[in-house]
Design an enzyme around this catalytic site. Structure first.
Site, short mmCIF file in Angstrom:
data_model
loop_
_atom_site.label_atom_id
_atom_site.label_comp_id
_atom_site.label_asym_id
_atom_site.label_seq_id
_atom_site.Cartn_x
_atom_site.Cartn_y
_atom_site.Cartn_z
CB CYS A 2 -0.96 0.08 1.18
SG CYS A 2 -2.08 -1.29 1.32
NE ARG A 27 4.64 1.42 0.04
CZ ARG A 27 5.60 1.38 0.95
NH1 ARG A 27 6.82 1.69 0.63
NH2 ARG A 27 5.32 1.03 2.18
CD1 TRP A 74 -0.49 -6.65 -2.74
CD2 TRP A 74 -0.78 -7.05 -0.57
NE1 TRP A 74 -0.26 -7.99 -2.53
CE2 TRP A 74 -0.43 -8.26 -1.21
CE3 TRP A 74 -1.02 -7.07 0.80
CZ2 TRP A 74 -0.31 -9.47 -0.52
CZ3 TRP A 74 -0.90 -8.27 1.49
CH2 TRP A 74 -0.54 -9.46 0.82
CG ASN A 98 1.09 0.82 4.24
OD1 ASN A 98 0.75 -0.36 4.18
ND2 ASN A 98 2.29 1.24 3.92
N GLY A 99 -1.13 -0.88 6.47
CA GLY A 99 -0.93 -1.71 7.66
C GLY A 99 -2.18 -2.53 7.95
CD GLU A 480 15.87 -15.33 -6.05
OE1 GLU A 480 15.16 -15.64 -5.06
OE2 GLU A 480 15.72 -14.27 -6.67
CE LYS A 484 12.70 -13.43 -8.34
NZ LYS A 484 13.34 -12.92 -7.19
CD GLU A 487 8.84 -13.36 -6.57
OE1 GLU A 487 8.66 -12.55 -5.66
OE2 GLU A 487 9.91 -13.41 -7.22
CG HIS A 503 15.24 -38.53 0.13
ND1 HIS A 503 15.38 -39.84 0.52
CD2 HIS A 503 16.50 -38.02 0.05
CE1 HIS A 503 16.66 -40.11 0.68
NE2 HIS A 503 17.37 -39.03 0.39
CE LYS A 603 11.27 -4.32 -5.37
NZ LYS A 603 11.59 -5.71 -5.68
C1 G6P Z 1 8.27 -9.42 -1.15
C2 G6P Z 1 8.86 -9.20 -2.53
C3 G6P Z 1 10.09 -10.09 -2.70
C4 G6P Z 1 11.08 -9.82 -1.57
C5 G6P Z 1 10.44 -10.03 -0.20
C6 G6P Z 1 11.34 -9.56 0.94
O1 G6P Z 1 7.71 -10.68 -1.06
O2 G6P Z 1 7.91 -9.49 -3.52
O3 G6P Z 1 10.70 -9.76 -3.94
O4 G6P Z 1 12.16 -10.70 -1.70
O5 G6P Z 1 9.25 -9.24 -0.12
O6 G6P Z 1 11.48 -8.18 0.84
P1 G6P Z 1 12.67 -7.36 1.47
O7 G6P Z 1 12.37 -5.93 1.07
O8 G6P Z 1 12.61 -7.55 2.96
O9 G6P Z 1 13.94 -7.86 0.89
#
Ligand code: G6P
Length: 608
Positions: A2, A27, A74, A98-99, A480, A484, A487, A503, A603
């Site tokens: 947000c 955001r 969001w 926001n929150g 990772e 990616k 997502e 396993h 984000k």
């Molecule tokens: C969200 C984002 C990710 C990020 C994660 C942690 O889920 O979509 O891309 O890795 O938050 O965020 P930070 O700002 O703490 O690295």
């Protein structure tokens, strides 16, 4: 998570509110809205979905005023509909939030009993209704706000304006960030981060947790959590608009992938000496020789950077490392060693779970370090030793360049600990520093794989499940890579330690399942190659990522091969990250998903 913008001016503000929201869209992008005061009335315009929809709506409704608040959402409580979009308001007051207000249900039921009506499913609307209730029984708006805040449990950054006083804008924060921008021409601004205020104000004041700010056009008054007047320093922030353009790339994510050689160079410039033969690491608040254990805590991609570091630090510095997901760590309440050290990794520096985990570590008397990309963010200000990354603003929701710069700091940290503990000689250290310093060139080279990744991605985009496997640090890169991909392409993907394949996950493998193998030719290569053969024998479609030597050594079937430049064991994670990023990117492009703003994500995650 947000975004908030507020403007108090003497000129119409609607367009600048919307422009501010556009900079904050990363955001959250479920809905957006603005409210202004005009002709002694609060006027509001909201719309579901992205800010372009709000723009279109505003072109028809044409509301404006010299004071206003705006929000991009969001969704947490209630669907992403127009009714649930902020600002929330009554006749008297409008708010953006926001929150999460955790006790909203009790407060809401109580207000309904008192005759109040609610029009949304959100937790936030209760704030507007409470303010309206308390406005009637208070002698000032400030008093009504204090009474309202007393009732709220949870986290918030808030922007508030009362119809009865269009000369004041109120902002407050508890657990979620909020900054004030000092305009030059008798204007004041509120923003949930510096990006919201880029181009509006260069002088910013960051509120501390629990602060309430009263903005007039030429003054701010701040009250701390005990309602005492407080003074907070202001600082210059001069990031320009160019930082947020994706040109000439189609997506921010691709631009940010291509920025990696530069941002890795910039970050290494800070942590390596000028001649690149040794480290230039900030002074630590603890003695590396006396640490028995290091705890690393983070979320998402930052967590995987921490996992790479576990391998590095345990192997090179011989310190045992626990890596934890912040949301698990804080509630598990693990015992922490006396004089222990805890490291928090966060691109945004605002992730609620990581912040709370940090608070826990401090309560356990740990020395804390933070690897953070956003200067002045909450975490950067909270840790004992901030270690900044220099990735620049990362706009794509899927983190790419921030990850690579986190690895830079972690690599330098591992070497620094090892050197201080007398476990690497100066010659060996010089070699490692040289290897790190050559990374930008190697990254340029590996970006040359983009066209091949694009071709392979066409096949990947047809899959329903994809496995990523690796061993050692490549296990973290496999995780990772899978993150990616899911997502941004919405394809189910799993990263697993190659040795664990048999396993369980191997049960998934058939001719429809691509298996992406992260396979630097290191000491684990042979073991990994056997695991790949096991998958290939079940008709798994192998995408084999390795260097020349590794490609020659692997004789099994493969749907495709990606040959990366030679690396050392230590620098391999940097290089192998790029092809998994590119594969995810192009798979999403083939599928036609929204790469920069994937569904359901945001984000900066400032809620639990
Ligand atoms: C969200 C984002 C990710 C990020 C994660 C942690 O889920 O979509 O891309 O890795 O938050 O965020 P930070 O700002 O703490 O690295």
């Amino acid at each position: 998570m947000c975004g908030i913008v507020g403007i108090l001016s003497h000129e119409p503000v609607a367009q600048r509110l919307v422009d501010g929201l556009k900079r904050l869209e990363y955001r959250g992008y479920d809905s957006a809205g603005i409210a202004v005061i005009n002709d002694n009335k609060i006027r509001r315009c909201r719309s579901q979905g992205k800010i372009v929809n709000l723009d279109a709506r505003l072109a028809q409704e044409k509301i404006d005023g010299v004071i206003g608040i705006a929000h991009t959402r969001w969704a947490t409580h209630g669907m992403p509909t127009e009714e649930n979009a902020h600002p929330h308001m009554t006749e008297e007051v409008a708010i953006v939030h926001n929150g999460i207000i955790e006790n909203y249900k009790v407060l809401r039921d109580d207000l309904i009993e008192k005759g109040f009506s609610f029009y949304s499913q959100t937790d936030s609307e209760v704030i507007a209704q409470l303010l309206t209730f308390f406005e009637k029984e208070s002698t000032s708006h400030l008093e009504a706000i204090f009474k309202t805040l007393d009732k709220l449990e949870g986290a918030y950054a808030l922007g508030i304006m009362f119809k009865a006083d269009p000369t004041r804008l109120y902002g407050m924060r508890k657990g979620s960030p909020l900054a004030i921008g000092h305009g030059e021409k008798g204007e004041m601004f509120l923003g949930s981060d510096a990006l919201a205020l880029a181009g509006l104000a260069e002088n910013l004041t960051y509120l501390e947790d629990g602060d309430l700010a009263v903005l007039t056009r030429d003054n701010i008054e701040i009250f701390d959590k005990d309602h005492k007047k407080a003074i907070r320093p202001s600082q210059r922030y001069t990031a320009g608009f160019e930082a947020i353009s994706k040109a000439p790339y189609d997506h921010f994510m691709l631009k940010e992938i291509y920025e990696q050689p530069d941002v890795v160079r910039q970050t290494l410039n800070t942590y390596l000496s000028a001649d690149k033969k040794s480290l230039s690491f900030p002074k630590l608040t603890f003695d590396p020789d006396s640490i028995s254990k290091l705890t690393i805590v983070a979320c998402g991609t930052s967590y995987y950077a921490g996992l790479v570091a576990k391998y590095w630090i345990e192997q090179i510095a011989r310190i045992s490392v626990d890596v934890d997901i912040a949301s698990e760590f804080r509630y598990r309440q693990p015992p922490m060693p006396k004089e222990g050290v805890a490291l928090f990794i966060s691109q945004s520096g605002e992730t609620a779970d990581t912040m709370a985990a940090h608070e826990y570590a401090v309560s356990e008397r740990q020395q804390t370090l933070g690897i953070i990309n956003v200067p002045n963010s909450s975490l950067a200000r909270a840790v004992h030793t901030p270690l900044m990354t220099y990735a620049g603003p990362e706009i794509g929701v899927a983190s790419t360049k921030a990850f690579s710069t986190q690895l830079c700091v972690l690599a330098a940290f591992a070497l620094h600990l090892a050197h201080e503990r007398g476990l690497v000689s100066s010659e060996k250290l010089e070699q490692h520093c040289h290897d790190l310093a050559s990374l930008p060139n190697a990254l340029e080279q590996v970006l040359g794989l983009a066209a091949s990744c694009k071709d392979i991605a066409e096949d990947l985009s047809k899959a329903q499940d994809i496995l990523y496997i690796g061993r050692g640090t490549s296990y973290a890169i496999a995780l990772e890579g899978a993150l990616k991909l899911k997502e941004i392409s919405y394809i189910h993907a799993e990263g697993c330690a190659a040795g664990e394949l048999k396993h369980g996950p191997i049960a998934l493998v058939d001719e429809n399942v691509p298996v992406i193998v992260v396979a630097p030719s290191d000491a684990l290569f042979e073991k990994l190659a056997s695991n790949v053969q096991e998958a290939a024998a079940r008709k798994g479609q192998v995408v084999f990522i390795s260097d020349k030597k590794g490609q020659q050594a692997y004789h099994g079937d493969a749907l495709a091969r990606l040959t990366v430049p030679d690396t050392t064991v230590f620098t391999a994670p940097f290089i192998y990250t790029v092809p998994v990023q590119l594969l995810a990117y192009y798979t999403a492009v083939h599928k036609g998903t929204d790469v920069d703003q994937p569904r359901n994500l945001a984000k900066s995650v400032t809620v639990e």
